[in-house]
Design a protein around this motif. Structure first.
Motif, PDB file in Angstrom:
ATOM      1  N   ASP A  64       8.678 -23.506 -19.082  1.00 46.28           N
ATOM      2  CA  ASP A  64       8.381 -22.545 -18.064  1.00 46.28           C
ATOM      3  C   ASP A  64       8.422 -23.424 -16.753  1.00 46.28           C
ATOM      4  O   ASP A  64       8.864 -22.945 -15.686  1.00 46.28           O
ATOM      5  CB  ASP A  64       6.885 -22.347 -18.153  1.00 46.28           C
ATOM      6  CG  ASP A  64       6.290 -21.111 -17.169  1.00 46.28           C
ATOM      7  OD1 ASP A  64       7.121 -20.760 -16.479  1.00 46.28           O
ATOM      8  OD2 ASP A  64       5.120 -20.869 -17.328  1.00 46.28           O
ATOM      9  N   SER A  67      12.345 -23.431 -15.950  1.00 40.93           N
ATOM     10  CA  SER A  67      12.995 -22.207 -15.470  1.00 40.93           C
ATOM     11  C   SER A  67      12.737 -21.675 -13.971  1.00 40.93           C
ATOM     12  O   SER A  67      13.272 -20.976 -13.461  1.00 40.93           O
ATOM     13  CB  SER A  67      12.365 -21.009 -16.375  1.00 40.93           C
ATOM     14  OG  SER A  67      11.242 -20.863 -16.331  1.00 40.93           O
ATOM     15  N   ASN A  68      11.669 -22.451 -13.505  1.00 40.52           N
ATOM     16  CA  ASN A  68      11.124 -22.145 -12.132  1.00 40.52           C
ATOM     17  C   ASN A  68      11.592 -23.372 -11.197  1.00 40.52           C
ATOM     18  O   ASN A  68      11.107 -23.170 -10.053  1.00 40.52           O
ATOM     19  CB  ASN A  68       9.507 -21.897 -11.884  1.00 40.52           C
ATOM     20  CG  ASN A  68       9.400 -20.432 -12.491  1.00 40.52           C
ATOM     21  OD1 ASN A  68       9.261 -19.521 -11.725  1.00 40.52           O
ATOM     22  ND2 ASN A  68       9.207 -20.388 -13.811  1.00 40.52           N
ATOM     23  N   GLN A  71      13.134 -22.619  -7.677  1.00 37.28           N
ATOM     24  CA  GLN A  71      12.042 -22.074  -6.565  1.00 37.28           C
ATOM     25  C   GLN A  71      11.547 -23.059  -5.732  1.00 37.28           C
ATOM     26  O   GLN A  71      11.076 -22.962  -4.731  1.00 37.28           O
ATOM     27  CB  GLN A  71      11.346 -20.828  -6.984  1.00 37.28           C
ATOM     28  CG  GLN A  71      11.950 -19.791  -7.537  1.00 37.28           C
ATOM     29  CD  GLN A  71      10.745 -18.771  -7.976  1.00 37.28           C
ATOM     30  OE1 GLN A  71       9.852 -19.061  -8.577  1.00 37.28           O
ATOM     31  NE2 GLN A  71      11.043 -17.613  -7.543  1.00 37.28           N
ATOM     32  N   LEU A 278       2.752 -23.934  -7.631  1.00 39.92           N
ATOM     33  CA  LEU A 278       3.678 -23.199  -8.969  1.00 39.92           C
ATOM     34  C   LEU A 278       2.728 -23.248  -9.995  1.00 39.92           C
ATOM     35  O   LEU A 278       1.918 -24.171 -10.424  1.00 39.92           O
ATOM     36  CB  LEU A 278       4.897 -24.262  -9.073  1.00 39.92           C
ATOM     37  CG  LEU A 278       5.585 -23.788 -10.309  1.00 39.92           C
ATOM     38  CD1 LEU A 278       6.103 -22.165 -10.289  1.00 39.92           C
ATOM     39  CD2 LEU A 278       6.740 -24.612 -10.673  1.00 39.92           C
ATOM     40  N   ILE A 280       2.077 -22.413 -13.953  1.00 41.53           N
ATOM     41  CA  ILE A 280       2.583 -22.345 -15.137  1.00 41.53           C
ATOM     42  C   ILE A 280       1.647 -22.162 -16.413  1.00 41.53           C
ATOM     43  O   ILE A 280       0.515 -22.807 -15.996  1.00 41.53           O
ATOM     44  CB  ILE A 280       3.631 -23.390 -15.648  1.00 41.53           C
ATOM     45  CG1 ILE A 280       2.993 -24.782 -15.837  1.00 41.53           C
ATOM     46  CG2 ILE A 280       4.936 -23.461 -14.579  1.00 41.53           C
ATOM     47  CD1 ILE A 280       3.920 -26.035 -16.218  1.00 41.53           C
ATOM     48  N   GLN A 297       3.569 -14.996  -7.872  1.00 42.31           N
ATOM     49  CA  GLN A 297       3.911 -14.870  -9.234  1.00 42.31           C
ATOM     50  C   GLN A 297       2.737 -14.629 -10.255  1.00 42.31           C
ATOM     51  O   GLN A 297       1.657 -15.271  -9.753  1.00 42.31           O
ATOM     52  CB  GLN A 297       4.857 -16.132  -9.564  1.00 42.31           C
ATOM     53  CG  GLN A 297       6.102 -16.154  -9.041  1.00 42.31           C
ATOM     54  CD  GLN A 297       6.887 -17.269  -9.686  1.00 42.31           C
ATOM     55  OE1 GLN A 297       6.357 -18.448 -10.284  1.00 42.31           O
ATOM     56  NE2 GLN A 297       8.215 -17.150  -9.744  1.00 42.31           N
ATOM     57  N   ARG A 299       2.130 -14.994 -14.551  1.00 45.82           N
ATOM     58  CA  ARG A 299       2.781 -14.940 -15.785  1.00 45.82           C
ATOM     59  C   ARG A 299       1.910 -13.928 -16.780  1.00 45.82           C
ATOM     60  O   ARG A 299       0.972 -13.699 -16.400  1.00 45.82           O
ATOM     61  CB  ARG A 299       2.500 -16.400 -16.530  1.00 45.82           C
ATOM     62  CG  ARG A 299       3.665 -17.345 -16.274  1.00 45.82           C
ATOM     63  CD  ARG A 299       3.835 -17.927 -14.886  1.00 45.82           C
ATOM     64  NE  ARG A 299       4.856 -18.786 -14.627  1.00 45.82           N
ATOM     65  CZ  ARG A 299       5.429 -19.081 -13.762  1.00 45.82           C
ATOM     66  NH1 ARG A 299       5.084 -18.407 -12.437  1.00 45.82           N
ATOM     67  NH2 ARG A 299       6.642 -20.003 -13.651  1.00 45.82           N
ATOM     68  N   ASN A 314      11.735 -16.535 -20.273  1.00 38.85           N
ATOM     69  CA  ASN A 314      11.040 -16.320 -18.823  1.00 38.85           C
ATOM     70  C   ASN A 314       9.702 -15.650 -19.033  1.00 38.85           C
ATOM     71  O   ASN A 314       9.702 -14.498 -19.739  1.00 38.85           O
ATOM     72  CB  ASN A 314      11.795 -15.468 -18.023  1.00 38.85           C
ATOM     73  CG  ASN A 314      11.423 -15.117 -16.437  1.00 38.85           C
ATOM     74  OD1 ASN A 314      10.327 -15.889 -16.326  1.00 38.85           O
ATOM     75  ND2 ASN A 314      12.103 -14.378 -15.777  1.00 38.85           N
ATOM     76  N   VAL A 316       7.359 -15.098 -16.516  1.00 40.85           N
ATOM     77  CA  VAL A 316       6.906 -14.416 -15.185  1.00 40.85           C
ATOM     78  C   VAL A 316       6.772 -12.884 -15.346  1.00 40.85           C
ATOM     79  O   VAL A 316       7.771 -12.242 -15.533  1.00 40.85           O
ATOM     80  CB  VAL A 316       7.785 -14.633 -14.182  1.00 40.85           C
ATOM     81  CG1 VAL A 316       7.318 -14.039 -12.784  1.00 40.85           C
ATOM     82  CG2 VAL A 316       7.948 -16.200 -13.939  1.00 40.85           C
ATOM     83  N   GLU A 319       6.371 -10.755  -9.706  1.00 42.09           N
ATOM     84  CA  GLU A 319       6.775 -11.402  -8.565  1.00 42.09           C
ATOM     85  C   GLU A 319       6.950 -10.581  -7.326  1.00 42.09           C
ATOM     86  O   GLU A 319       7.767  -9.673  -7.569  1.00 42.09           O
ATOM     87  CB  GLU A 319       8.053 -12.161  -8.842  1.00 42.09           C
ATOM     88  CG  GLU A 319       8.461 -13.110  -7.696  1.00 42.09           C
ATOM     89  CD  GLU A 319       9.675 -13.987  -7.996  1.00 42.09           C
ATOM     90  OE1 GLU A 319      10.691 -13.976  -7.208  1.00 42.09           O
ATOM     91  OE2 GLU A 319       9.610 -14.870  -9.036  1.00 42.09           O
TER      92      GLU A 319
END
Length: 397
Positions: A64, A67-68, A71, A278, A280, A297, A299, A314, A316, A319
């Motif tokens: 997780d 993959s982010n 950003q 962020l 996760i 965002q 999840r 992914n 998410v 968003e």
């Protein structure tokens, strides 16, 4: 801080990005408490490896984060908070593995505050030394009450002795830890609330969070409301707690947060100052700023669904860009929780909007006795702190 106008910002929006934190959600508990509306799910057997997909979940968290990374690429992380649920159900080896992976992927500040939420069940206390060795430098311990009747009413799995034992072990391995205490509990008297807060003070933690019990939607307490203290008694409890903690040397810096000098929660302060984070893990939320926009965002919430989505790369679920007309309320929703207030220039610094966007509402709140301000600073009055929801509503779009 310097006041910046939209004209000065041009098309860039934010002139500088705010501090960045990392939130990690652990969605499992031994048992779901009747007042809890957080994303938490009871495990069949918290002491059994088969009751918790520990290795799989840690791997998903690492994926997780990876993959982010685009950003938040190049940005330093100032704090980490592991919340839940009950993160302390996980082994210290898993936390060590997770923190190693985080350090390898982001620029973690050398002095970053790394907090783990823990509950004082006996099977968890033995892990505290391992957590400290893994690099966790702050605990947040969910005591809630020392009174056996109130612990039972709240559905807590620990007793008074286990709570005090957890504090004792925490002192051995951590120089910085928080205790969560709740008040206005079912059938609680003022004397009982005072006994709780005085015992919490005797525990000599660096930070105390004192929360008013509220009946949140989608909880057992909301469906079957217990007998709670009335508003006047709850207000007396709040005033008593503030007085007791002030006498003990705690600074009341946020609605429910009290800290010894130099021990304010850096992670939570970043939330309240409209910083970035962020998020996760299952159900985690995040806020990330770019020079031209701010996004939020979320999840996937259910643990098994989150794990399945991460297996596909992914998790998410949503968003969206925060619209400009929503930013004043989003900003004030956080900043007005700070008892000392904030510099007006921070509004432009964190939203990219001119201060004129909030002047009319600020003046109205001042005329109602909810805020006070000068040329550079605004803060809630004592009345504003008591009627915080009313004050925040002034800034709705």
């Amino acid at each position: 801080m310097q006041t910046i106008s939209l004209a000065q910002l041009g098309n860039s929006g934010l002139s500088a990005l705010p501090p960045l934190s990392l939130y990690i959600h652990f969605p499992w508990c031994v048992r779901k408490c009747p007042y809890c509306d957080f994303n938490s799910h009871a495990v069949k057997d918290a002491n059994s490896p088969s009751g918790l997909p520990e290795d799989q979940y840690i791997a998903a968290l690492i994926s997780d984060l990876e993959s982010n990374l685009p950003q938040v690429w190049g940005r330093s992380v100032s704090s980490i908070f592991m919340g839940g649920g009950t993160p302390s159900l996980f082994s210290s080896a898993s936390m060590d593995r997770l923190l190693e992976a985080i350090r390898a992927r982001v620029k973690l500040n050398p002095d970053a505050e790394i907090t783990l939420e823990a509950n004082p069940g006996t099977f968890e206390i033995e892990k505290f030394a391992g957590y400290a060795a893994a690099g966790i430098n702050r605990l947040s311990i969910g005591i809630q009450s020392f009174n056996p009747e109130h612990l039972s009413a709240l559905g807590r799995i620990h007793n008074r002795d286990e709570a005090l034992r957890a504090v004792e072990i925490a002192h051995r391995h951590f120089s910085n830890f928080n205790l969560d205490i709740m008040y206005a509990l079912p059938k609680q008297t003022l004397a009982q609330a005072q006994a709780d807060i005085r015992l919490a003070i005797e525990c000599n933690s660096t930070h105390l969070s004192a929360y008013h019990l509220t009946l949140e939607p989608n909880t057992l307490f909301h469906r079957y409301p217990p007998s709670l203290p009335d508003d006047d008694l709850a207000a007396d409890m709040q005033e008593m707690i503030e007085a007791e903690l002030a006498s003990a040397g705690f600074e009341h810096y946020e609605t429910s947060a009290f800290a010894k000098s130099g021990k304010r929660s850096q992670h939570n302060l970043n939330y309240w100052q409209f910083g970035d984070y962020l998020g996760i893990g299952a159900g985690a939320h995040g806020k990330i700023s770019f020079h031209d926009k701010i996004i939020r965002q979320a999840r996937y919430k259910q643990p098994n669904e989150y794990l399945a989505k991460m297996a596909d790369g992914n998790a998410v679920q949503s968003e969206n860009v925060v619209e400009k007309d929503e930013l004043p309320f989003e900003f004030m929703l956080n900043l007005l929780r700070l008892t000392e207030g904030f510099p007006l220039a921070l509004f432009t610094e964190r939203t990219g909007l001119p201060q004129s966007k909030i002047f009319a509402e600020i003046e109205r709140a001042c005329s109602e006795g909810l805020l006070e301000r000068d040329l550079h600073w605004v803060k809630p009055t004592e009345k504003g702190q008591r009627f915080l929801n009313v004050l925040m509503e002034r800034f709705l779009p």
